[in-house]
Design a protein around this motif. Structure first.
Motif, PDB file in Angstrom:
ATOM      1  N   VAL A   1     -59.820 -63.451  -5.547  1.00 49.89           N
ATOM      2  CA  VAL A   1     -59.769 -64.271  -5.900  1.00 49.89           C
ATOM      3  C   VAL A   1     -58.958 -65.972  -5.748  1.00 49.89           C
ATOM      4  CG1 VAL A   1     -59.734 -66.340  -8.323  1.00 49.89           C
ATOM      5  CG2 VAL A   1     -60.567 -63.774  -8.978  1.00 49.89           C
ATOM      6  N   PRO A   2     -57.698 -65.564  -5.651  1.00 47.94           N
ATOM      7  CA  PRO A   2     -57.455 -66.774  -4.503  1.00 47.94           C
ATOM      8  C   PRO A   2     -57.739 -66.695  -2.920  1.00 47.94           C
ATOM      9  CG  PRO A   2     -55.539 -64.684  -5.535  1.00 47.94           C
ATOM     10  CD  PRO A   2     -56.492 -64.582  -6.108  1.00 47.94           C
ATOM     11  N   VAL A   3     -57.658 -65.260  -3.129  1.00 47.89           N
ATOM     12  CA  VAL A   3     -57.592 -65.110  -0.690  1.00 47.89           C
ATOM     13  C   VAL A   3     -59.206 -65.905  -0.570  1.00 47.89           C
ATOM     14  CG1 VAL A   3     -57.568 -63.423   0.998  1.00 47.89           C
ATOM     15  CG2 VAL A   3     -55.812 -63.228  -0.703  1.00 47.89           C
ATOM     16  N   THR A   4     -60.648 -65.246  -1.279  1.00 47.56           N
ATOM     17  CA  THR A   4     -61.998 -65.410  -1.576  1.00 47.56           C
ATOM     18  C   THR A   4     -61.671 -67.111  -1.308  1.00 47.56           C
ATOM     19  OG1 THR A   4     -62.204 -63.073  -2.105  1.00 47.56           O
ATOM     20  CG2 THR A   4     -63.998 -65.030  -1.565  1.00 47.56           C
ATOM     21  N   ASN A   5     -61.251 -67.546  -2.168  1.00 44.38           N
ATOM     22  CA  ASN A   5     -61.604 -69.150  -2.373  1.00 44.38           C
ATOM     23  C   ASN A   5     -60.875 -69.669  -1.471  1.00 44.38           C
ATOM     24  OD1 ASN A   5     -62.633 -70.269  -4.674  1.00 44.38           O
ATOM     25  ND2 ASN A   5     -62.233 -68.513  -4.844  1.00 44.38           N
ATOM     26  N   ILE A   6     -59.956 -68.697  -0.279  1.00 45.46           N
ATOM     27  CA  ILE A   6     -59.575 -69.693   1.093  1.00 45.46           C
ATOM     28  C   ILE A   6     -60.729 -70.441   1.290  1.00 45.46           C
ATOM     29  CG2 ILE A   6     -57.417 -69.198   1.426  1.00 45.46           C
ATOM     30  CD1 ILE A   6     -58.663 -67.405   3.515  1.00 45.46           C
ATOM     31  N   ALA A   7     -62.127 -69.907   1.300  1.00 46.44           N
ATOM     32  CA  ALA A   7     -63.071 -70.005   2.040  1.00 46.44           C
ATOM     33  C   ALA A   7     -64.063 -71.330   1.877  1.00 46.44           C
ATOM     34  CB  ALA A   7     -63.964 -68.942   2.501  1.00 46.44           C
ATOM     35  N   ARG A   8     -63.726 -71.168   0.259  1.00 50.43           N
ATOM     36  CA  ARG A   8     -64.792 -72.082  -0.924  1.00 50.43           C
ATOM     37  C   ARG A   8     -65.267 -73.097   0.064  1.00 50.43           C
ATOM     38  NH1 ARG A   8     -63.309 -75.001  -5.731  1.00 50.43           N
ATOM     39  NH2 ARG A   8     -61.362 -73.388  -5.596  1.00 50.43           N
ATOM     40  N   ASP A   9     -65.807 -74.449   0.334  1.00 52.68           N
ATOM     41  CA  ASP A   9     -66.615 -75.425   0.349  1.00 52.68           C
ATOM     42  C   ASP A   9     -66.158 -75.964   2.050  1.00 52.68           C
ATOM     43  OD1 ASP A   9     -67.562 -76.192  -1.540  1.00 52.68           O
ATOM     44  OD2 ASP A   9     -65.527 -76.729  -2.669  1.00 52.68           O
ATOM     45  N   THR A  10     -66.279 -74.414   2.801  1.00 54.65           N
ATOM     46  CA  THR A  10     -65.465 -74.171   4.462  1.00 54.65           C
ATOM     47  C   THR A  10     -66.500 -74.371   5.431  1.00 54.65           C
ATOM     48  OG1 THR A  10     -63.061 -74.127   3.605  1.00 54.65           O
ATOM     49  CG2 THR A  10     -63.351 -73.662   5.743  1.00 54.65           C
ATOM     50  N   ILE A  11     -66.760 -74.398   6.028  1.00 55.93           N
ATOM     51  CA  ILE A  11     -67.766 -73.792   7.311  1.00 55.93           C
ATOM     52  C   ILE A  11     -66.969 -73.606   8.303  1.00 55.93           C
ATOM     53  CG2 ILE A  11     -69.485 -74.649   9.133  1.00 55.93           C
ATOM     54  CD1 ILE A  11     -70.101 -76.925   6.801  1.00 55.93           C
TER      55      ILE A  11
END
Length: 430
Positions: free
Chosen positions: A238-248
């Motif tokens: 959960v936290p690791v994958t979310n480092i890419a949230r709202d990111t290009i």
């Protein structure tokens, strides 16, 4: 989340594929909600055009002999009615959109074509076997009895401190648990090229929405309510994958993929497992895990799943623990996953293989929920990433497997050769 364009193009086809996961998509509900939102949008556009034309009518009315004040009043009344209608349509479109969004968030990922049919774990298909279960000329013990006889594994003490499904480890067993963590991290960093990352053990609801645990699986989570509401992480995914949230990510940043390894505790309520695996460390509320998370281009994700699974298998092979690799059937496949391999280690105390790692490809399902993207330099446009993760491995279950597979007739437990350096040269427990 599924691509709504894909569902619109072939709702019956998507519904048919989802049946493999034992999920029945209400096609009529989807079409009605989608049509309601589109109809409200269409009517809004028509009213906007009408409003634009109404503003021009003052001059036309004056030219036809209507007094200026009367002409203005007539047009203003018309505009007022249009604004009221627009507000109602806006609310209607918003309400339909919210219900449609909730429906889309509740639909699981579509399984790959090569995922086998089946209702539950009994229909999972064995892909390969590695190693031979040991032969013992004495009565084998399970890890609970071994922990009691050699000392250092206490479930009653943990129950007094907290409650059931927790453990206290001391001495050699606690050190073995720590050695496993360091060994796994070192292997994935030094041999497999993963980047170590440290993340919070609590996350907000947006993070859990992004990876698919919310809204459907809130009962499986531990929620912390206070000045701010957080959830204890069920997995480092959960936290690791979310480092890419709202990111290009730019192509140079992404390279051939971003690969992270992370050690965290994991917290699960085990709401749906009442009465299962109540003995020992197999199913606990708190446990440690080494998680592998990768972010890659769409065309690379199938190969990445094989690579990631192989990295997890390396740990079992170095520890010389017999295991098997299975592909999950549709009925056993996770909500967000389109394809999953489970690695199951042999446990002599149970005389069966038990899951020690799940390695999954989510395609663009999580990325669409999180808006995790990379910029294609050939088109200049952002494209959704594909996300994958797997346990490399679950530390507690690996400890269990070592205790049971390396037990000896004299009641002691040998330390696997690859771990002895991490144990300060200790070669046995007990």
């Amino acid at each position: 989340m599924l691509d709504i364009k894909m569902v619109r193009q072939d709702p019956e086809g998507v519904a048919k594929k989802l049946l493999k996961k034992k999920y029945e998509l209400d096609v009529q509900q989807f079409l009605q909600l989608d049509d309601a939102r589109k109809q409200a949008d269409t009517e809004s556009q028509s009213l906007l055009a009408e409003r634009k034309q109404a503003s021009k009518k003052i001059g036309e009315l004056v030219q036809s002999g209507v007094p200026v004040d009367e002409a203005k009043q007539t047009v203003n009344e018309t505009l007022q009615k249009i604004e009221q209608q627009l507000e109602a349509l806006k609310q209607r479109a918003h309400d339909a959109g919210e219900v449609l969004e909730a429906l889309m968030m509740s639909i699981p990922n579509v399984p790959d074509d090569d995922v086998p049919e089946g209702d539950d774990e009994e229909s999972n298909v064995e892909v390969s076997l590695w190693g031979e279960p040991g032969q013992y000329d004495f009565e084998v013990k399970d890890h609970v009895d071994l922990g009691d006889s050699i000392g250092g594994l206490d479930f009653e003490l943990a129950s007094k401190i907290t409650g059931s499904r927790f453990a206290v480890m001391q001495g050699g067993i606690a050190r073995l648990h720590r050695a496993l963590i360091q060994f796994m991290l070192d292997t994935h960093i030094n041999e497999h090229g993963y980047t170590e990352i440290y993340v919070p053990y609590m996350v907000n609801s947006e993070s859990l929405m992004g990876t698919g645990q919310l809204p459907k699986f809130e009962q499986d989570l531990f929620k912390i309510e206070g000045e701010q509401n957080f959830y204890l992480i069920p997995t480092a995914e959960v936290p690791v994958t979310n480092i890419a949230r709202d990111t290009i990510f730019e192509a140079k940043q992404l390279g051939d993929g971003l690969r992270f390894v992370c050690h965290t505790p994991c917290f699960r309520s085990e709401a749906g497992s009442y009465g299962r695996d109540t003995r020992g460390m197999i199913r606990q509320h708190q446990f440690e895990k080494i998680e592998l998370v990768t972010l890659v281009r769409a065309e690379d994700s199938d190969n990445e799943l094989e690579k990631l699974t192989g990295n997890a298998e390396t740990i079992l092979q170095k520890l010389e623990l017999p295991y098997r690799k299975v592909i999950l059937c549709g009925g056993d496949l996770g909500f967000s996953s389109k394809k999953t391999y489970d690695l199951e280690v042999w446990l002599p105390g149970q005389q069966k293989y038990r899951e020690i790692s799940s390695c999954s490809n989510f395609g663009d399902y999580q990325a669409r929920r999180m808006l995790a993207r990379w910029r294609n330099p050939e088109t200049g446009k952002p494209e959704l990433l594909h996300t994958l993760n797997g346990s490399g491995l679950a530390v507690g279950r690996t400890l269990v497997a070592i205790l049971e597979n390396y037990q000896r007739a004299d009641g002691k437990v040998s330390i696997p050769k690859v771990l002895q350096a991490y144990m300060g040269g200790i070669t046995e427990l007990g």
